[in-house]
Design a protein around this motif. Structure first.
Motif, PDB file in Angstrom:
ATOM      1  N   GLN B 605     -82.200  10.488 -18.805  1.00 31.42           N
ATOM      2  CA  GLN B 605     -83.381   9.747 -18.591  1.00 31.42           C
ATOM      3  C   GLN B 605     -84.794  11.034 -19.317  1.00 31.42           C
ATOM      4  O   GLN B 605     -84.711  12.212 -18.247  1.00 31.42           O
ATOM      5  CB  GLN B 605     -83.401  11.197 -17.406  1.00 31.42           C
ATOM      6  CG  GLN B 605     -85.034  10.734 -16.473  1.00 31.42           C
ATOM      7  CD  GLN B 605     -84.194   9.506 -14.958  1.00 31.42           C
ATOM      8  OE1 GLN B 605     -83.003   8.726 -15.704  1.00 31.42           O
ATOM      9  NE2 GLN B 605     -85.033   8.826 -14.771  1.00 31.42           N
ATOM     10  N   GLY B 607     -87.623  10.865 -20.183  1.00 32.08           N
ATOM     11  CA  GLY B 607     -89.270  10.766 -19.885  1.00 32.08           C
ATOM     12  C   GLY B 607     -89.553   9.511 -21.182  1.00 32.08           C
ATOM     13  O   GLY B 607     -90.848   9.426 -21.396  1.00 32.08           O
TER      14      GLY B 607
ATOM     15  N   ILE C  18     -91.019  -7.146 -29.110  1.00 33.34           N
ATOM     16  CA  ILE C  18     -90.043  -6.388 -28.458  1.00 33.34           C
ATOM     17  C   ILE C  18     -90.188  -4.777 -29.884  1.00 33.34           C
ATOM     18  O   ILE C  18     -90.414  -3.824 -28.982  1.00 33.34           O
ATOM     19  CB  ILE C  18     -88.187  -6.892 -28.338  1.00 33.34           C
ATOM     20  CG1 ILE C  18     -88.747  -7.167 -27.782  1.00 33.34           C
ATOM     21  CG2 ILE C  18     -87.898  -5.878 -28.627  1.00 33.34           C
ATOM     22  CD1 ILE C  18     -87.112  -8.238 -27.099  1.00 33.34           C
ATOM     23  N   VAL C  21     -93.617  -3.408 -28.530  1.00 33.99           N
ATOM     24  CA  VAL C  21     -93.240  -2.186 -27.377  1.00 33.99           C
ATOM     25  C   VAL C  21     -92.128  -0.727 -27.932  1.00 33.99           C
ATOM     26  O   VAL C  21     -92.028   0.033 -27.912  1.00 33.99           O
ATOM     27  CB  VAL C  21     -91.935  -3.026 -26.463  1.00 33.99           C
ATOM     28  CG1 VAL C  21     -91.435  -1.820 -25.406  1.00 33.99           C
ATOM     29  CG2 VAL C  21     -93.127  -3.819 -25.760  1.00 33.99           C
ATOM     30  N   LEU C  22     -91.405  -1.198 -28.842  1.00 35.13           N
ATOM     31  CA  LEU C  22     -90.160  -0.398 -28.924  1.00 35.13           C
ATOM     32  C   LEU C  22     -90.824   0.898 -29.678  1.00 35.13           C
ATOM     33  O   LEU C  22     -90.541   2.135 -29.924  1.00 35.13           O
ATOM     34  CB  LEU C  22     -89.120  -0.505 -29.037  1.00 35.13           C
ATOM     35  CG  LEU C  22     -87.811  -1.675 -28.633  1.00 35.13           C
ATOM     36  CD1 LEU C  22     -86.825  -2.246 -29.767  1.00 35.13           C
ATOM     37  CD2 LEU C  22     -87.592  -0.566 -27.388  1.00 35.13           C
ATOM     38  N   VAL C 103     -97.991   6.926 -25.093  1.00 32.53           N
ATOM     39  CA  VAL C 103     -96.789   7.193 -24.272  1.00 32.53           C
ATOM     40  C   VAL C 103     -96.152   8.160 -23.742  1.00 32.53           C
ATOM     41  O   VAL C 103     -95.386   8.448 -22.613  1.00 32.53           O
ATOM     42  CB  VAL C 103     -95.605   6.229 -23.293  1.00 32.53           C
ATOM     43  CG1 VAL C 103     -96.228   4.512 -23.559  1.00 32.53           C
ATOM     44  CG2 VAL C 103     -95.209   5.488 -25.118  1.00 32.53           C
ATOM     45  N   ASN C 104     -95.754   8.045 -24.829  1.00 34.51           N
ATOM     46  CA  ASN C 104     -94.379   9.518 -25.426  1.00 34.51           C
ATOM     47  C   ASN C 104     -95.208  11.250 -24.418  1.00 34.51           C
ATOM     48  O   ASN C 104     -94.467  12.242 -24.337  1.00 34.51           O
ATOM     49  CB  ASN C 104     -93.848  10.397 -26.519  1.00 34.51           C
ATOM     50  CG  ASN C 104     -93.077   8.737 -27.123  1.00 34.51           C
ATOM     51  OD1 ASN C 104     -92.355   8.287 -25.591  1.00 34.51           O
ATOM     52  ND2 ASN C 104     -92.979   9.122 -28.112  1.00 34.51           N
ATOM     53  N   LEU C 106     -96.083  10.885 -21.615  1.00 39.88           N
ATOM     54  CA  LEU C 106     -95.694  10.789 -20.618  1.00 39.88           C
ATOM     55  C   LEU C 106     -94.086  11.190 -20.475  1.00 39.88           C
ATOM     56  O   LEU C 106     -93.269  10.426 -19.521  1.00 39.88           O
ATOM     57  CB  LEU C 106     -96.209   9.791 -19.774  1.00 39.88           C
ATOM     58  CG  LEU C 106     -97.039   9.398 -19.007  1.00 39.88           C
ATOM     59  CD1 LEU C 106     -97.946   8.414 -18.395  1.00 39.88           C
ATOM     60  CD2 LEU C 106     -97.889  10.686 -18.048  1.00 39.88           C
ATOM     61  N   ASN C 107     -93.672  12.045 -20.000  1.00 40.20           N
ATOM     62  CA  ASN C 107     -92.391  12.209 -20.107  1.00 40.20           C
ATOM     63  C   ASN C 107     -92.042  13.857 -18.723  1.00 40.20           C
ATOM     64  O   ASN C 107     -91.271  14.306 -19.040  1.00 40.20           O
ATOM     65  CB  ASN C 107     -91.527  12.758 -21.603  1.00 40.20           C
ATOM     66  CG  ASN C 107     -92.159  13.733 -22.240  1.00 40.20           C
ATOM     67  OD1 ASN C 107     -93.066  14.743 -21.079  1.00 40.20           O
ATOM     68  ND2 ASN C 107     -91.964  14.412 -23.025  1.00 40.20           N
ATOM     69  N   LEU C 109     -90.749  13.618 -16.307  1.00 44.47           N
ATOM     70  CA  LEU C 109     -90.023  12.648 -15.195  1.00 44.47           C
ATOM     71  C   LEU C 109     -88.728  13.674 -16.021  1.00 44.47           C
ATOM     72  O   LEU C 109     -87.398  14.332 -15.045  1.00 44.47           O
ATOM     73  CB  LEU C 109     -90.037  11.098 -16.329  1.00 44.47           C
ATOM     74  CG  LEU C 109     -89.687  10.059 -15.081  1.00 44.47           C
ATOM     75  CD1 LEU C 109     -89.966   8.805 -14.582  1.00 44.47           C
ATOM     76  CD2 LEU C 109     -88.937  10.680 -13.703  1.00 44.47           C
ATOM     77  N   LYS C 110     -88.277  14.169 -16.995  1.00 47.47           N
ATOM     78  CA  LYS C 110     -87.622  14.975 -17.435  1.00 47.47           C
ATOM     79  C   LYS C 110     -87.041  16.159 -16.876  1.00 47.47           C
ATOM     80  O   LYS C 110     -86.459  16.879 -16.995  1.00 47.47           O
ATOM     81  CB  LYS C 110     -87.906  15.199 -18.714  1.00 47.47           C
ATOM     82  CG  LYS C 110     -86.486  15.000 -19.747  1.00 47.47           C
ATOM     83  CD  LYS C 110     -86.743  15.398 -21.049  1.00 47.47           C
ATOM     84  CE  LYS C 110     -87.130  16.628 -21.872  1.00 47.47           C
ATOM     85  NZ  LYS C 110     -87.136  16.424 -23.088  1.00 47.47           N
TER      86      LYS C 110
END
Lengths: 493, 630, 111
Positions: B605, B607, C18, C21-22, C103-104, C106-107, C109-110
């Motif tokens: 997980q 992020g 795809i 997005v990736l 986007v990276n 926003l991490n 959550l880790k």
């Protein structure tokens, strides 16, 4: 009274009454009120059970059996039955609570209303387990008894209570889960797709599947009893829980496991239990010797009692699987007697800890000088613990060993080794704690042994002596359950 | 009248309850009256029962069902017959004298402890009565364990002393080792015969063939129980340690109760034992070995009570020898005579200890004959009786056993006589060192030397008379007697006698020779002992072999090394390694594994939105592939 | 044009989506790539719908076979519009908070 005109049956009354008074207690505030109500309620429960003992005849069938639809779509009905074994265990349950309340009457708990409320909730669950005749109802009450136990031992107790309760909970919950899977599996194979005990026992599972399902159930019950090697939750849980809770856990709750073997496991899986009887008996006997050896090494009184209890339960488990009539009778009365004795031990241990501030055997000594009364109580209870003749435990243990003997002389010989070990560790404990010179001053006055505690201990000692000399009532009470059990296993040998 | 037999054990039980519950409020005299009174009444009832039995009236009285489980029915029943009647008299009679003696001996104790003492004493008598009255093996076992409990309580009576309480524990645990065998024997009996009632078992067993493996097994297991209870090799070590209790308690344990239980049990099951000659051999050899082994230890003991303790072990060995060679009457006879003279010896020793202010070392005594005349004379009578000098009681009973041993195996007899010689020697060593010569104690002790009070001397006198004359109930035919005891007990042993035909066929001349040799050797030993120890007592520390004897052949140390220590370290190993690291470690390990796994999985997980989507895409692709190919 | 051409085109569009997005970190571009994938699906739906309709209308002129495919496209477009509006709102909020639309970034959550 017309025997057929029944307003409420005994099992219902016994399940709903503690539940109701428990719920009422939740909403009370004053500690005094709470205690009084809880004690009164528990005594009324005793009165109900005692009254029910006079209605054992067949013509009172309607007093003792109830069944109405619960979840009709699943084929589960709310069926309770009140047979000899159920009656005896309800008597034990109903006696255990007043003893637990009396012995800690002058102790205050934080949030007394939740404490006593949960206790009564647990009582309701326990009685439900002992009366359930439907697998789903059985499972329901099994969990109903477990959940209050979880809160009780995690909120009141020693410093490490959270960890140990977690362990206890996870352990028993794993067991419950396995059992649930087993119940569902058997349910899917019942001929009429119901959960009733009757159709469970009449179900023939496919070959190979019965063994697996057997183990699903057995592990659940083995954890509950507990049988070696599933026992390690027990000493920790008993050590950390508050004594009243420990009394219920060890006096009544572990009987759920033994009870379930007799009522559910062996009748439902007669073939698998025959196949594995040998293995389980050997496991139980190893557990007995093992637990006795470890009890000898304990310095903590609570852990000593806990291991001693494991050894005693191991004998019951072995005797159940020996499936001999005299052994079964022994198991029946020993379930009751062990409950009473172990509660007595906990009361004394609790008093020692409260008065002298420790339960380390090495720190105690010479308590007999300070309190001869406590010593007398303890010696009597300790003697009952080592099953001296004319104490209640003797008859049960004698018959259980006798039942085991029909299984094999060598297993019996090894199991009998425990009567030496139990003498060693019990008498050593008595000697080091009570005899000798006074080692430690009391931190609380000896008047902690007040009339409430004394009443509790006198009740325990009286039961020990009366049932030790005259065990006949217990034999008669449980005769029908033994007959049912024996008819289920007969013809398999 | 035999309906009233329940009163015999009930009265001591009531005495126990009254004294036990009222220990704080009762005065000493009241305690003593209750304690002795109940035993006296029991004795009187026993006497009446005895005469009824003698008139040929024996029966089984059933009170209630104790255990009913399927086909197994064990009633709570008493059996009044010749054997139990004899034992009842011994127990209540000698027990009563010991109670009376105790009233004076224990007078220094506080009220509550005094009452506690008497309540335990009553409980002891109660248990023993239950043991001999039971009409089945279970009731016997209740009494069997009961005496074990009482010995535990009384040996540890002075509970402040850790050594005493340890001795109490040892007694109980050693007895439990015996009970282990006894219980197994009981279960086997149940399996074999489906009952534990004496009459049913014996009638069923009578039809079995000689040396049936089952019977041999059962009798051997029951004998293990007897070994524990009656302190035979190898479970005898608790008995000498039991000296920690007050002296009258030792008298009770050694004479009237407890240790004779094993003899009673075998005498009661004589039919089973006769049917199992293999076991008989084991019993005889165990008895003989114990008799000599304990006698050698007694040679070098310096504690007055220890000498007597080993002499008890040794005499019990003779009783078992008697049982082993089929002389059941002789064994019971010896139980009776031994009860008298051993009670007398212990009470006499108690009187000496009382006078010497709790000094028990005989090296510090000497010359007490003049100061304690009653004690001295009665003690002398007992010593002669135990040494087997005619016409005192010990001679007759021991002679009967030795004669039977001779007809069974000459070696038994030779070793037996050797033991008898040792007995005579160490008893007179004790006597001479204690009562003859010069006083060797402190000045203060000498100043306070006094004869004991009446309550102590009267029991001594009565016992001395009994020890002197009780042998005449069993005068053998060869000496012109009728052996009334044998006639009286014959119904009990009739079954066994029928099975063994060649009993007591010794020629009269042989019997005279046997008696002469045994008695002559004993007299010789006495003369040597008295002449050796009255002038020059053995005061130095023992050396060489004597040291081995003084340390009891190091048996305690041996047991400690081969049983106690290994068991303890095994338990320690189980506790620390198997339990904590093994099983609990495994359980906690599962928990830790889940924890660890969770922590590792959490790293996924991370992020990074891209990583999530990549995983999603990969997973979708995998699913597609599975769909396509599987 | 056979159906295969449509399929190849929409697969190509989907893969571009795809991969976009990736690999991309700019949130707006990721959004556009998602739209690309949605539209690739739409294209496919329309193409199949047409194909089925043509095949069925040979025998029955009044057939409605294949119209539901067209309907789905509308649903998807509605959903995509809703998604874009929510997504853009998130992007705006993100830019206000972090001054970046990477986007990276926003991490959290880790942790």
């Amino acid at each position: 009274m017309n025997p057929n005109d029944v307003f409420i049956t005994f099992p219902e009354l016994l399940v709903w009454f503690p539940l109701l008074s428990g719920l009422i207690i939740f909403f009370l505030n004053k500690e005094n009120q709470v205690k009084k109500l809880a004690l009164t309620s528990s005594f009324i429960t005793v009165a109900i059970v005692v009254a029910s003992l006079f209605f054992t005849d067949k013509k009172y069938f309607n007093f003792n059996n109830v069944s109405y639809f619960w979840l009709p779509s699943l084929g589960s009905s709310f069926a309770l039955m009140y047979d000899g074994m159920g009656r005896m265990l309800c008597l034990l349950t109903s006696l255990a609570f007043p003893l637990a309340f009396l012995s800690s009457y002058n102790k205050s708990y934080t949030k007394p209303n939740s404490f006593y409320g949960l206790m009564l909730l647990m009582q309701s669950g326990l009685i439900g387990v002992f009366c359930a005749m439907d697998a789903l109802v059985f499972y329901f009450f099994w969990e109903l008894a477990l959940i209050p136990a979880y809160f009780l031992s995690s909120r009141w107790g020693g410093e490490r209570r959270i960890q140990t309760t977690f362990k206890f909970f996870v352990y028993t919950f794993v067991g419950s889960l396995l059992m649930l899977i087993g119940i569902i599996y058997v349910y899917l194979h019942t001929p009429d797709l119901t959960f009733s005990l009757h159709s469970f026992t009449n179900t023939r599972l496919p070959v190979g599947k019965e063994e697996i399902t057997f183990w699903l159930f057995f592990i659940a019950f083995a954890i509950k009893m507990p049988v070696f090697p599933f026992h390690t939750w027990q000493p920790d849980a008993y050590e950390q829980a508050t004594p009243s809770v420990t009394m219920i856990l060890s006096g009544v709750m572990v009987k759920m496991g033994v009870f379930a073997l007799i009522r559910w496991l062996i009748p439902v899986f007669p073939y698998a239990s025959q196949i594995y009887a040998n293995f389980i008996i050997i496991l139980a006997v190893i557990g007995m010797v093992y637990a006795s050896c470890i009890a000898w090494m304990q310095d903590d009184l609570k852990r000593l009692v806990a291991y001693s209890s494991i050894a005693h339960i191991g004998l019951m488990c072995a005797a159940v699987f020996a499936r001999d009539e005299s052994g079964m009778k022994g198991v029946m009365i020993q379930m009751f007697n062990h409950g009473i004795n172990v509660i007595g031990l906990w009361i004394v241990v609790d008093l020692i800890e409260r008065i002298w501030g420790t339960r380390k055997i090495s720190e105690l000594g010479g308590l007999a000088n300070a309190s001869p009364v406590l010593t007398i109580f303890m010696v009597v209870i300790a003697l009952a613990n080592l099953a001296l003749p004319l104490t209640n435990a003797f008859v049960g243990e004698f018959l259980m060993f006798n039942g085991l003997f029909s299984h094999g002389i060598w297993t019996t010989a090894i199991a009998l080794f425990c009567i030496i070990l139990v003498a060693i560790y019990t008498l050593n404990m008595v000697r080091r704690v009570f005899y000798g010179e006074t080692k430690r001053e009391n931190v609380l006055s000896l008047s902690t042994i007040d009339s409430n505690v004394k009443t509790a201990l006198v009740i325990v000692v009286l039961i020990i002596l009366v049932l030790g000399v005259f065990p006949k009532p217990m034999f008669e009470l449980t005769q029908d359950s033994v007959d049912v059990f024996m008819s289920k296993v007969k013809g398999l040998f | 009248m035999s309906k009233l037999v329940y009163l015999v054990p009930l009265l001591p039980l009531i005495g126990f309850l009254i004294n036990g519950l009222g220990r704080k409020s009762l005065t000493k005299s009241l305690t003593a009256i209750i304690g002795c009174g109940v035993i006296l009444i029991s004795f009187i009832i026993s006497l009446i029962l005895f005469f009824e039995v003698k008139a040929g009236h024996s029966e089984v009285v059933t009170y209630f069902d104790f255990i009913t489980a399927g086909t197994l029915k064990i009633p709570f029943a008493f059996q009044v017959d010749q054997l139990s009647a004899v034992f009842l008299l011994i127990i209540t009679g000698v027990g009563f004298l010991i109670h009376v003696y105790s009233t004076a001996y224990m007078h220094e104790e506080s009220n509550a402890h005094y009452a506690r003492y008497f309540s335990f004493l009553n409980l002891f008598v109660f248990s023993m009565l239950l043991l001999v009255l039971g009409a089945n093996y279970l009731i016997m076992f209740i009494g069997w364990e009961g005496v074990g409990l009482c010995s535990y309580l009384l040996i540890g009576y002075w509970f402040k002393n850790p050594e005493y309480t340890a001795a109490g524990n040892k007694a109980f645990i050693m007895n439990r080792v015996g009970d282990f065998g006894f219980l197994l024997g009981l279960f086997w009996l149940i399996q074999q015969f489906g009952t534990l009632n004496y009459s049913d078992i014996f009638s069923k067993a009578a039809g079995m063939k000689m040396n049936d493996a089952v019977l041999v097994g059962i009798t051997l297991l029951l004998f293990v129980g007897a070994i524990g209870k009656s302190a035979q090799l190898p479970l005898y070590t608790w008995l000498p340690d039991a000296m920690a209790g007050p002296t009258p308690v030792s008298a009770l344990i050694h004479a009237a109760t407890m240790v004779t239980a094993g003899v009673y049990m075998i005498a009661r099951s004589n039919l089973l034992y006769t049917l199992a000659p293999t076991t008989q051999g084991v019993v005889a050899i165990t008895g003989l070995a114990t008799a000599v082994f304990a006698a050698t230890i007694a040679l070098k003991q310096n504690d007055i009570k220890k000498v007597l303790a080993y002499s008890t072990v040794s005499q019990l060995g003779y009783m078992f020898l008697g049982l082993g060679v089929g002389a059941f009457t002789g064994a019971v006879f010896h139980v009776m005579t031994h009860a008298f003279f051993k009670a007398l010896l212990f009470l006499g020793a108690g009187s000496v200890i009382h006078a010497m202010h709790h000094e028990q070392d005989i090296r510090k005594m000497g010359g007490l004959a003049k100061r304690l005349p009653v004690t001295h004379w009665t003690f002398l009578v007992a010593c002669i009786a135990i040494a087997g000098i005619p016409p005192l009681s010990g001679f007759f009973s021991k002679d009967e056993i030795l004669a039977a041993a001779f007809s069974a195996n000459t070696v038994y007899w030779v070793v037996g006589v050797l033991g008898a010689v040792l007995t005579a020697f160490y008893m007179f060593r004790l006597y001479a060192t204690t009562f003859l010569g010069k006083f060797r104690g402190s000045h203060e002790q000498e100043h306070h030397l006094h004869e004991s009070p009446k309550a102590m001397t009267w029991p001594l006198i009565i016992l001395a008379i009994l020890a002197a004359i009780s042998g005449f109930v069993g005068v053998p035919a060869v000496l012109g007697g009728h052996h009334e005891l044998e006639n009286f007990l014959s119904p009990i042993f009739a079954g066994s006698v029928k099975l063994v035909h060649d009993q007591h066929n010794l020629a009269h001349s042989t019997e005279y020779m046997l008696m002469g040799v045994a008695a002559g050797a004993a007299v010789l030993a006495i003369l040597v002992a008295v002449s050796k120890f009255s002038k020059k007592p053995d005061l130095e520390e023992a050396r060489g072999f004597g040291r081995v004897l003084q340390n009891k052949w190091y048996v305690d140390e041996l047991y400690d090394a081969i049983f106690v220590k290994p068991l303890r370290s095994l338990s320690g190993f189980l506790n620390t390694v198997v339990e904590k690291s093994g099983i609990d470690g495994m359980v906690n390990g599962v928990g830790r594994l889940v924890n660890y796994g969770g922590r590792q999985l959490r790293l996924l997980q991370n992020g990074q939105v891209g990583a999530y989507i990549l995983m999603m895409v990969v997973a979708t692709l995998v699913l597609f592939i599975i769909q396509l190919f599987v | 044009m056979t159906i295969n051409h449509y399929i190849f085109l929409s697969v190509a569009l989907f893969c571009i989506g795809i991969i976009g997005v990736l690999t991309r970190r700019n949130m707006i571009i990721i959004f556009m790539c998602i739209e690309l994938m949605l539209n690739a699906t739409n294209l496919l739906l329309v193409a199949f719908s047409k194909m089925h309709y043509l095949a069925a209308s040979v025998t029955d002129a009044a057939t409605t076979v294949g119209t539901d495919g067209q309907l789905f496209v509308f649903f998807i477009m509605v959903v995509a519009a809703a998604e874009v509006s929510v997504g853009l709102a998130i992007i705006v909020m993100m830019f206000r908070n972090t001054h970046s639309i990477d986007v990276n970034f926003l991490n959290r959550l880790k942790h």
